[in-house]
Design an enzyme around this catalytic site. Structure first.
Site, mmCIF file in Angstrom:
data_model
loop_
_atom_site.group_PDB
_atom_site.id
_atom_site.type_symbol
_atom_site.label_atom_id
_atom_site.label_comp_id
_atom_site.label_asym_id
_atom_site.label_seq_id
_atom_site.Cartn_x
_atom_site.Cartn_y
_atom_site.Cartn_z
ATOM 1 N N SER A 181 45.332 40.444 50.262
ATOM 2 C CA SER A 181 44.088 41.200 50.043
ATOM 3 C C SER A 181 43.373 40.670 48.812
ATOM 4 C CB SER A 181 44.428 42.679 49.815
ATOM 5 O OG SER A 181 45.027 42.828 48.533
ATOM 6 N N ASP A 182 42.077 40.881 48.768
ATOM 7 C CA ASP A 182 41.426 40.709 47.475
ATOM 8 C C ASP A 182 41.989 41.830 46.599
ATOM 9 O OD1 ASP A 182 38.032 39.815 46.525
ATOM 10 O OD2 ASP A 182 39.871 40.042 45.352
ATOM 11 N N TRP A 183 41.841 41.647 45.331
ATOM 12 C CA TRP A 183 42.508 42.575 44.391
ATOM 13 C C TRP A 183 41.882 43.964 44.467
ATOM 14 C CZ3 TRP A 183 44.617 38.313 44.977
ATOM 15 C CH2 TRP A 183 45.726 37.869 44.262
ATOM 16 N N GLY A 184 42.634 44.880 45.039
ATOM 17 C CA GLY A 184 42.127 46.242 45.186
ATOM 18 C C GLY A 184 41.370 46.459 46.468
ATOM 19 N N ALA A 185 41.527 45.566 47.417
ATOM 20 C CA ALA A 185 40.743 45.685 48.663
ATOM 21 C C ALA A 185 41.416 46.563 49.699
ATOM 22 C CB ALA A 185 40.495 44.299 49.257
#
Ligand code: GLC
Length: 755
Positions: free
Chosen positions: A227-231
């Site tokens: 994931s993108d960070w925090g996605a």
């Protein structure tokens, strides 16, 4: 594989769930009892941003080479050079114990307002894809992984965490997924990073169609999706959607949610095992390669300079460049002392060193020949005194060099620009300096397009330097003084004004939704279709020499599966060596669906001595001619005529050749109860079934309308785009059976004819 299956069999559910969520901001979980190590991931696309503390998101990273940003690298059109950039980045990653570099970014530059456009390659998916292939292959050739990002349609920073990108299937396939597809198929990135946003209503982090069906099943992606960070919003849903690794970690509650879901039968154990398998494969692969624990800073700095020099684009030159030796030069602009060599956000590098433009110009000219004036500050404020000081410096010089860069508050990851303008101070500075000093050169270090129309006629030359990396200043000086002949070309259009841009009406969307209403027509595809004049077109760039194209050779006929080879001679008709970027575009004369006027399908950069001629050879294949047909849910080719256009830019087509393609496809019959008369007669099988009754049917319609266009309508024009069933309904009393049964009968006959 056997080892991994054995490990999976030994792992508890808790251990499996833990492996699928980061152990920190930058590391995966280790499982010591099973000998499963942790891996370290770090940004980014143009250099290693390795923080010391694995739990810290934004502390200053270890010194690393800040290479030219993607916008600059793409403008080199030099895949070999970008490959070498990847190799150097991997050496630095090894030295800093980084196993995976989080890049390249291949999102399409849908709007020049994009705050992260500096970090992306192009408005064109083919060029973007080929650049990504080069960087990925370069990095992974040294045993370091990559993360192709942000999958998919992260084309604006505005509301990037929640915005829903509404994109029709064909546009999604041909424009916004295409670069990812090229990179996945040709370079096999170890990981793909999903984007924050939604696509057609679903978060990318849980988008089963994007992650599982298209990326993994259709394209055959074998790595892991991170994931993108925090996605991630719902770890169970994202796991089921095909997201293998959530970052950052740790996320205790989500780990428990996954364990509970598996125990409750909500998630099949095989789904968790599949993610674990993909992660373990990458973990062990990343431990296979060893690298030195240091890197050669100087040679990497020189490589960064070489790349910048090939990415800088000469946009205007009224016989002022190269600068004359011994000239008195006024260097003006804050970015001549504080170079704007990279953008803000996750890609931000702590450089090993940074060349300063003013210093490099002094090296060329001598201290006593150069004066400096700041001109503007890094704040967006107006200061007449700074302008007056700059005018004073320019007045007593033989030439003025204006270094201009937007303040960081204007363009960065995380936010988009409000407009395409330079600051008021900067435009005021250009006006005032060029009024007193006609020999004025502007050097722009922006991440993407800016409007130059208000002042371009007042200056003698313009260099687009991009965010050119830590060694870019030296490269700019090399070009200004003729040490290097510029060879960069635009990988994105500079429009005359923002209102001309393709997404102007639809961007940035409202209510957390943005409609990609311009469809396929992004960048030059749009300007071609609308015949809009551009400031600097896609593919444009000047040189200190000139080139001629001749002897274009293209076969008159070909088949889609065999493709064809384009041969063209390029001659350096000037007096100094240079490099030319030859572009090959394809124009389809006729297709069942609308297509852009032309599309880039090949390019080559060739180095030529003065007077030298070389033959450039560019291969075109099935996908060079295919387009995505939503009804067939696949890429299709159709028999017909094409033009092969060879250009020095998208608006400077030097040679053209016609050719005719035979498609190998036998497309299935897709006629159905809603198919229109046009669709029936366009499909040969439909036509064969209908042909006997066509004339009669049209006669009856005309009769029904009371003879020749009694109500002012052309009968065929009226019915051609009506569903056949509706047409027949109007003549029900004349039919041998109810209209819907007759259509079913026709459909059965047409489908029985097969592909
Ligand atoms: C950021 C970026 C992504 C980056 C990641 C880790 O939000 O969108 O490109 O790799 O987080 O820093």
């Amino acid at each position: 594989m056997e080892k991994i299956n054995t490990l999976i069999a030994k792992m508890t559910i808790e251990e499996k769930a833990a492996l699928c969520i980061g152990a920190s901001a930058w590391t995966t979980a280790s499982i010591d009892r099973l000998g499963i190590p942790s891996i370290f991931v770090a940004d980014g696309p143009h250099g290693v941003r390795r923080v010391k503390d694995e739990n810290d998101i934004a502390e200053e990273s270890l010194p690393a080479t800040c290479f030219p940003t993607a916008a600059c690298a793409a403008a080199t059109w030099n895949t070999d050079l970008v490959f070498r950039m990847g190799q150097a980045m991997a050496e630095e990653a090894h030295a800093q114990e980084v196993d995976i570099l989080l890049g390249p970014g291949v999102n399409i530059k849908r709007t020049p307002l994009g705050g992260r456009n500096f970090e992306y390659y192009s408005e064109d998916p083919f060029l973007s894809g080929k650049m990504a292939v080069s960087l990925i292959k370069g990095i992974q050739s040294r045993g370091v992984g990559t993360s192709l990002k942000h999958y998919a349609a992260n084309n604006q920073e505005f509301q990037r965490h929640v915005i829903n990108a509404k994109i029709d299937e064909r546009t999604l396939r041909e424009i916004y997924l295409r670069a990812f597809e090229i990179a996945v198929k040709e370079a096999k990135p170890w990981t793909v990073m999903c984007a924050y946003n939604k696509v057609n209503g679903e978060y990318c982090s849980e988008h089963h169609r994007l992650l599982q069906e298209i990326l993994k099943q259709e394209w055959g992606f074998e790595g892991l999706v991170v994931s993108d960070w925090g996605a991630v919003h719902d770890r169970v849903k994202s796991l089921k959607g095909g997201l293998d690794l959530e970052m950052p970690g740790p996320q205790e509650r989500r780990l428990k949610a996954v364990v509970n879901a598996v125990n409750a039968g909500e998630v099949a154990p095989g789904i968790l095992d599949e993610s674990v398998r993909r992660i373990l494969e990458i973990v062990f692969k990343s431990k296979e390669a060893a690298g030195a624990d240091s890197f050669d800073e100087n040679s990497h700095h020189q490589l960064a300079r070489e790349i910048a020099a090939e990415g800088i684009v000469l946009l205007k030159n009224e016989n002022i460049l190269p600068l004359k030796a011994g000239a008195k030069i006024a260097v003006i602009g804050n970015s001549a002392k504080e170079p704007n060599y990279q953008g803000g956000g996750s890609s931000h590098i702590n450089p090993t060193r940074v060349d300063i433009p003013l210093d490099d110009i002094i090296k060329h000219s001598g201290k006593n020949k150069v004066t400096f004036a700041q001109g503007y500050t890094n704040q967006d404020i107006f200061d007449q005194a700074l302008i007056d000081e700059a005018v004073g410096a320019a007045a007593f010089a033989d030439a003025a060099l204006l270094f201009l860069a937007l303040p960081p508050s204007k363009e960065s990851e995380g936010y988009d620009r409000e407009d395409l303008n330079l600051t008021l101070q900067q435009t005021g500075l250009i006006e005032a300096v060029s009024a007193i000093q006609p020999e004025t050169v502007v050097i722009l270090n922006s991440g993407s397009a800016v409007t130059v129309a208000p002042w371009i006629d007042k200056v003698k030359a313009l260099l687009q330097g991009w965010m050119m990396g830590q060694a870019g200043a030296g490269a700019i000086a090399d070009i200004l003084f003729g040490e290097i002949n510029p060879s960069g070309k635009m990988a994105e259009t500079f429009p005359v004004k923002l209102e001309d841009t393709p997404s102007y009406i639809n961007y940035p969307g409202e209510g957390k939704e943005v409609c990609y209403g311009e469809g396929l027509y992004v960048g030059y595809r749009y300007y071609d279709a609308k015949k809009i004049h551009t400031q600097f077109p896609f593919g444009f760039g000047l040189s200190y020499t000139t080139f001629e194209y001749s002897n274009l050779q293209v076969p008159e006929t070909f088949t889609d599966i065999n493709g064809l080879t384009v041969l063209v001679d390029v001659t350096n008709t000037g007096a100094i060596p240079g490099k030319e970027i030859v572009q090959v575009y394809v124009h389809d004369h006729e297709a069942s669906l609308k297509r852009p006027v032309k599309e880039l399908k090949g390019f080559a950069k060739v180095s030529l001595e003065a007077g030298e001629t070389k033959t450039v050879s560019i291969e075109l294949n099935f996908r060079s001619f295919a387009y995505y047909h939503p009804d067939y849910k696949s890429w299709v080719t159709e028999d017909g005529d094409f033009d092969i256009l060879v250009g020095a830019s998208s608006e400077d087509i030097r040679l053209k050749a016609a050719t005719n393609m035979t498609s190998s496809l036998k497309l299935p019959c897709i006629l159905d109860r809603e198919s229109t008369l046009r669709e029936w007669i366009t499909d040969p099988r439909g036509y064969a079934v209908l042909q006997p009754m066509l004339l009669e049917m049209q006669a009856r319609i005309q009769e029904m309308l009371g003879g020749e266009t009694s109500i002012g309508m052309d009968s065929l024009g009226m019915i051609i785009d009506m569903p056949l069933e509706s047409i027949l309904m109007f003549q029900q009393e004349l039919l041998p059976m109810p209209a819907d049964q007759l259509v079913d009968d026709f459909l059965q006959k047409a489908h029985a004819m097969g592909a």
